[in-house]
Design an enzyme around this catalytic site. Structure first.
Site, mmCIF file in Angstrom:
data_model
loop_
_atom_site.group_PDB
_atom_site.id
_atom_site.type_symbol
_atom_site.label_atom_id
_atom_site.label_comp_id
_atom_site.label_asym_id
_atom_site.label_seq_id
_atom_site.Cartn_x
_atom_site.Cartn_y
_atom_site.Cartn_z
ATOM 1 N N ILE A 131 -19.442 -30.426 13.249
ATOM 2 C CA ILE A 131 -20.449 -31.016 14.148
ATOM 3 C C ILE A 131 -20.496 -32.541 14.016
ATOM 4 C CG2 ILE A 131 -22.486 -30.935 12.614
ATOM 5 C CD1 ILE A 131 -23.981 -29.584 14.988
ATOM 6 N N HIS A 177 -15.730 -23.642 2.240
ATOM 7 C CA HIS A 177 -15.084 -24.058 3.487
ATOM 8 C C HIS A 177 -13.971 -25.051 3.218
ATOM 9 C CE1 HIS A 177 -18.463 -26.764 2.696
ATOM 10 N NE2 HIS A 177 -17.738 -27.725 3.236
ATOM 11 N N PHE A 178 -12.985 -25.029 4.085
ATOM 12 C CA PHE A 178 -11.923 -26.042 4.079
ATOM 13 C C PHE A 178 -12.125 -26.940 5.297
ATOM 14 C CE2 PHE A 178 -8.568 -25.211 0.947
ATOM 15 C CZ PHE A 178 -9.018 -24.029 0.401
ATOM 16 N N HIS A 179 -11.915 -28.225 5.077
ATOM 17 C CA HIS A 179 -11.859 -29.186 6.179
ATOM 18 C C HIS A 179 -10.404 -29.406 6.540
ATOM 19 C CE1 HIS A 179 -15.953 -31.040 5.449
ATOM 20 N NE2 HIS A 179 -15.728 -30.536 4.250
ATOM 21 N N GLN A 224 -19.607 -31.474 -2.026
ATOM 22 C CA GLN A 224 -19.978 -30.279 -1.244
ATOM 23 C C GLN A 224 -21.446 -30.379 -0.843
ATOM 24 O OE1 GLN A 224 -19.582 -26.470 -3.275
ATOM 25 N NE2 GLN A 224 -19.511 -25.344 -1.347
HETATM 26 P P1 5GP Z 1 -19.024 -30.549 2.803
HETATM 27 O O1 5GP Z 1 -19.626 -31.914 2.636
HETATM 28 O O2 5GP Z 1 -19.952 -29.476 2.260
HETATM 29 O O3 5GP Z 1 -17.631 -30.431 2.275
HETATM 30 O O4 5GP Z 1 -18.875 -30.343 4.365
HETATM 31 C C1 5GP Z 1 -19.842 -29.761 5.173
HETATM 32 C C2 5GP Z 1 -19.440 -30.035 6.607
HETATM 33 O O5 5GP Z 1 -20.152 -29.162 7.441
HETATM 34 C C3 5GP Z 1 -19.752 -31.467 7.086
HETATM 35 O O6 5GP Z 1 -18.548 -32.089 7.527
HETATM 36 C C4 5GP Z 1 -20.751 -31.256 8.209
HETATM 37 O O7 5GP Z 1 -20.569 -32.154 9.278
HETATM 38 C C5 5GP Z 1 -20.486 -29.819 8.622
HETATM 39 N N1 5GP Z 1 -21.647 -29.125 9.159
HETATM 40 C C6 5GP Z 1 -22.874 -29.052 8.581
HETATM 41 N N2 5GP Z 1 -23.709 -28.308 9.350
HETATM 42 C C7 5GP Z 1 -22.981 -27.912 10.428
HETATM 43 C C8 5GP Z 1 -23.306 -27.126 11.584
HETATM 44 O O8 5GP Z 1 -24.415 -26.636 11.764
HETATM 45 N N3 5GP Z 1 -22.303 -26.909 12.475
HETATM 46 C C9 5GP Z 1 -21.054 -27.438 12.303
HETATM 47 N N4 5GP Z 1 -20.155 -27.170 13.252
HETATM 48 N N5 5GP Z 1 -20.721 -28.178 11.237
HETATM 49 C C10 5GP Z 1 -21.681 -28.423 10.304
#
Ligand code: 5GP
Ligand code: ZN
Length: 137
Positions: free
Chosen positions: A30, A98-100, A92
């Site tokens: 998002i 999750h993977f980006h 995180q």
């Molecule tokens: P982290 O920082 O945990 O590795 O990544 C979490 C990711 O999830 C972030 O890049 C953030 O933009 C994405 N994200 C968080 N909430 C949502 C959501 O409700 N929908 C989508 N599509 N992405 C989300």
């Protein structure tokens, strides 16, 4: 259930779906770091990478490559990062594994690399002993 990715996996919260199968779902981030930034999650709630059941892990990593190949074929980035953060110290923010997949363009400066360090050889020897895996242990 308060986990945002569990809500996305169940359909309670919408997402821009790219792919799904029995164990895995992929959708657009998002707040993307770049155009085409996708996430690949497990449908079941696991907090971290080391928690994932083996058969789900196989599906997950296969899906990461599938989505990554699709991004490469469709968007033609110069490169891509595949990133999996575990724990807040590692960045995180959503406690559901999750993977980006982040498409990269030469010189985009999106992700700052870490500052390399220069440990003593003895420190590396010690770490090698502690981390060496033999016969799966
Ligand atoms: P982290 O920082 O945990 O590795 O990544 C979490 C990711 O999830 C972030 O890049 C953030 O933009 C994405 N994200 C968080 N909430 C949502 C959501 O409700 N929908 C989508 N599509 N992405 C989300
Ligand atoms: Zn969850």
């Amino acid at each position: 259930m308060s986990c945002i990715f569990c809500k996305i996996a169940s359909g309670e919260i919408p997402c821009k779906k790219i792919y799904d199968d029995q164990h895995v779902l992929s959708f657009l981030d998002i707040n993307p770091a770049s155009k085409g930034h996708c996430l690949v999650i497990t449908k079941k709630h696991y907090e971290k990478f080391n928690d994932i059941d083996p058969e789900v892990l196989v599906s997950l990593i296969k899906a990461v490559q599938l989505v990554s190949k699709k991004i490469e074929a469709e968007l033609g980035p110069d490169g891509y990062n595949i990133i999996n953060n575990n724990g807040s110290s590692a960045g995180q923010t959503v406690a559901h594994v999750h993977f980006h997949i982040v498409p990269r363009t030469e010189g985009d400066g999106i992700i700052q690399p870490w500052e390399p360090t220069s440990p003593e050889g003895s420190e590396l020897d010690e770490l090698q002993k502690r981390l060496r895996i033999e016969n799966g242990n």
